[in-house]
Every structure is written in C-alpha cells, then in structure tokens.
Design a protein around this motif. Structure first.
Motif, mmCIF file in Angstrom:
data_model
loop_
_atom_site.group_PDB
_atom_site.id
_atom_site.type_symbol
_atom_site.label_atom_id
_atom_site.label_comp_id
_atom_site.label_asym_id
_atom_site.label_seq_id
_atom_site.Cartn_x
_atom_site.Cartn_y
_atom_site.Cartn_z
ATOM 1 N N ALA A 77 -18.303 8.062 -9.970
ATOM 2 C CA ALA A 77 -17.621 9.558 -10.474
ATOM 3 C C ALA A 77 -15.455 8.567 -11.284
ATOM 4 O O ALA A 77 -16.054 8.781 -12.655
ATOM 5 C CB ALA A 77 -17.233 10.134 -9.554
ATOM 6 N N ARG A 78 -15.135 7.881 -10.798
ATOM 7 C CA ARG A 78 -14.225 7.457 -11.739
ATOM 8 C C ARG A 78 -14.921 6.776 -12.687
ATOM 9 O O ARG A 78 -13.785 6.693 -13.431
ATOM 10 C CB ARG A 78 -13.281 6.621 -10.011
ATOM 11 N N TYR A 79 -15.191 5.720 -12.217
ATOM 12 C CA TYR A 79 -15.848 4.904 -13.399
ATOM 13 C C TYR A 79 -16.010 6.058 -14.486
ATOM 14 O O TYR A 79 -16.337 5.093 -15.931
ATOM 15 C CB TYR A 79 -17.071 3.547 -12.866
ATOM 16 N N ARG A 80 -17.416 7.090 -14.348
ATOM 17 C CA ARG A 80 -17.223 7.473 -15.265
ATOM 18 C C ARG A 80 -16.358 7.849 -16.204
ATOM 19 O O ARG A 80 -16.821 8.046 -17.387
ATOM 20 C CB ARG A 80 -18.776 8.569 -14.609
ATOM 21 N N GLU A 81 -15.914 8.835 -15.586
ATOM 22 C CA GLU A 81 -14.390 9.381 -15.994
ATOM 23 C C GLU A 81 -13.610 8.622 -16.702
ATOM 24 O O GLU A 81 -13.165 8.479 -18.403
ATOM 25 C CB GLU A 81 -13.532 9.875 -15.129
ATOM 26 N N LEU A 82 -13.599 6.902 -16.888
ATOM 27 C CA LEU A 82 -12.757 6.538 -17.630
ATOM 28 C C LEU A 82 -13.998 6.249 -18.525
ATOM 29 O O LEU A 82 -13.926 5.223 -19.916
ATOM 30 C CB LEU A 82 -12.530 5.090 -16.818
ATOM 31 N N GLY A 83 -15.905 6.255 -18.935
ATOM 32 C CA GLY A 83 -16.375 5.759 -20.133
ATOM 33 C C GLY A 83 -16.530 4.035 -20.117
ATOM 34 O O GLY A 83 -16.729 3.438 -20.696
ATOM 35 N N PRO A 134 -4.301 9.832 -9.889
ATOM 36 C CA PRO A 134 -4.829 10.260 -10.790
ATOM 37 C C PRO A 134 -4.613 8.983 -12.384
ATOM 38 O O PRO A 134 -5.398 9.335 -13.279
ATOM 39 C CB PRO A 134 -4.043 11.342 -11.303
ATOM 40 N N THR A 181 -6.339 3.362 -14.202
ATOM 41 C CA THR A 181 -6.787 2.785 -15.793
ATOM 42 C C THR A 181 -8.254 1.923 -14.923
ATOM 43 O O THR A 181 -7.964 2.125 -13.929
ATOM 44 C CB THR A 181 -5.694 1.504 -16.586
#
Length: 156
Positions: free
Chosen positions: A57-63, A118, A121
């Motif tokens: 989910a964190r990687y998806r948030e960062l595209g 939060p 990067t």
C-alpha cells in the motif's frame, strides 16, 4: 567498603559485584530465560506481521512501478545476506547472542518506524528495508540462544 563501580574506577577487579548490585539484578533461571525469549520472538513476529502487509500500500501511494518494487525487494534480500554474515561474525567475536538479539530489535524498530513515517519517499522506504535486512537476525540469534540455554539430549 566501596561499591563495585568505585572499585572499578580505582583499578580494582572490574568483574567483582557488590552485594547491593547483585541483589538488584536477579538471575533468571534457564527456563524463565527461554520463556522470555519465546515472548520476545512472538512480539517480533507480530511486528513483522503488522508492518510487512503495509508495504504494498505504501509503494502504491508513491506510484512505484514493478521494476522499482523489484529493486526494493532485491535490496532487502542482499542486505539480509550481508547482514547475516557480518552480524554472525560480530556475534561470535564481541556482541554475543543476546547483544545480537538486542541490535536486531533496535534495527527492526527503527526500520518499521520509517515505514510508518508519513513523509517517507520511495528511497526512504528502500533504506528502511536495507536497515531491517542488515539488522534483523532475530531467528538466527534466538535459535543460538535456545541452543545455549538447553542441555544436550533428545529434547534439544
């Protein structure tokens, strides 16, 4: 008489323990140490089970794309290999198994805190995976401690 810290400062034998400090630091039985180890390993596994599922989910948030995700996974795996070799040697020479276990928990806690930060990067997350790969040798250290704490025999 002088306290053992005062004796050590004056150059006396440093391994001597005064009665006051010996009473303040009770020695756990081997069975109690094994139970503490079981609880600590369970807490570590709980931390892993809470943090690792958040990574996608964190990687998806960062595209993050597939190649970058592969890079992050490879960096973690490489760090695990390097960390296992380096910390194994360090454990045998100076840290000891308990010191390695403590270092493993501190490194993992730091890396997991970075994942939850939060403002992280992609490169910060990769850095956290490298830190946890280098430091996290919990199962190795706990297995070695179990071997230290149990007597040779059929139950081992």
């Amino acid at each position: 008489g002088l306290c053992c810290r005062a004796r050590a400062a004056k150059g006396s034998h440093a391994s001597h323990r005064c009665k006051q400090h010996a009473a303040a630091m009770p020695k756990l039985t081997k069975n109690a140490q094994l139970w503490v180890l079981v609880v600590v390993v369970l807490l570590d596994l709980l931390a892993v089970s809470l943090v690792v599922p958040l990574l996608p989910a964190r990687y998806r948030e960062l595209g993050v794309g597939a190649k970058s995700l592969g890079f992050a996974s490879s960096a973690y795996s490489l760090a695990q290999i390097v960390g296992g070799l380096a910390l194994g040697a360090l454990s045998d020479r100076s840290l000891g198994h308990r010191g390695l276990l403590l270092l493993s928990f501190v490194g993992a806690a730091t890396a997991y805190a970075i994942v939850g930060w939060p403002g992280a990067t992609f490169y910060t997350l990769v850095g956290s995976r490298v830190v946890v790969g280098l430091c996290k040798q919990t199962m190795t250290a706990s297995t070695a401690l179990v071997a230290e704490l149990t007597a040779p025999g059929p139950d081992r």
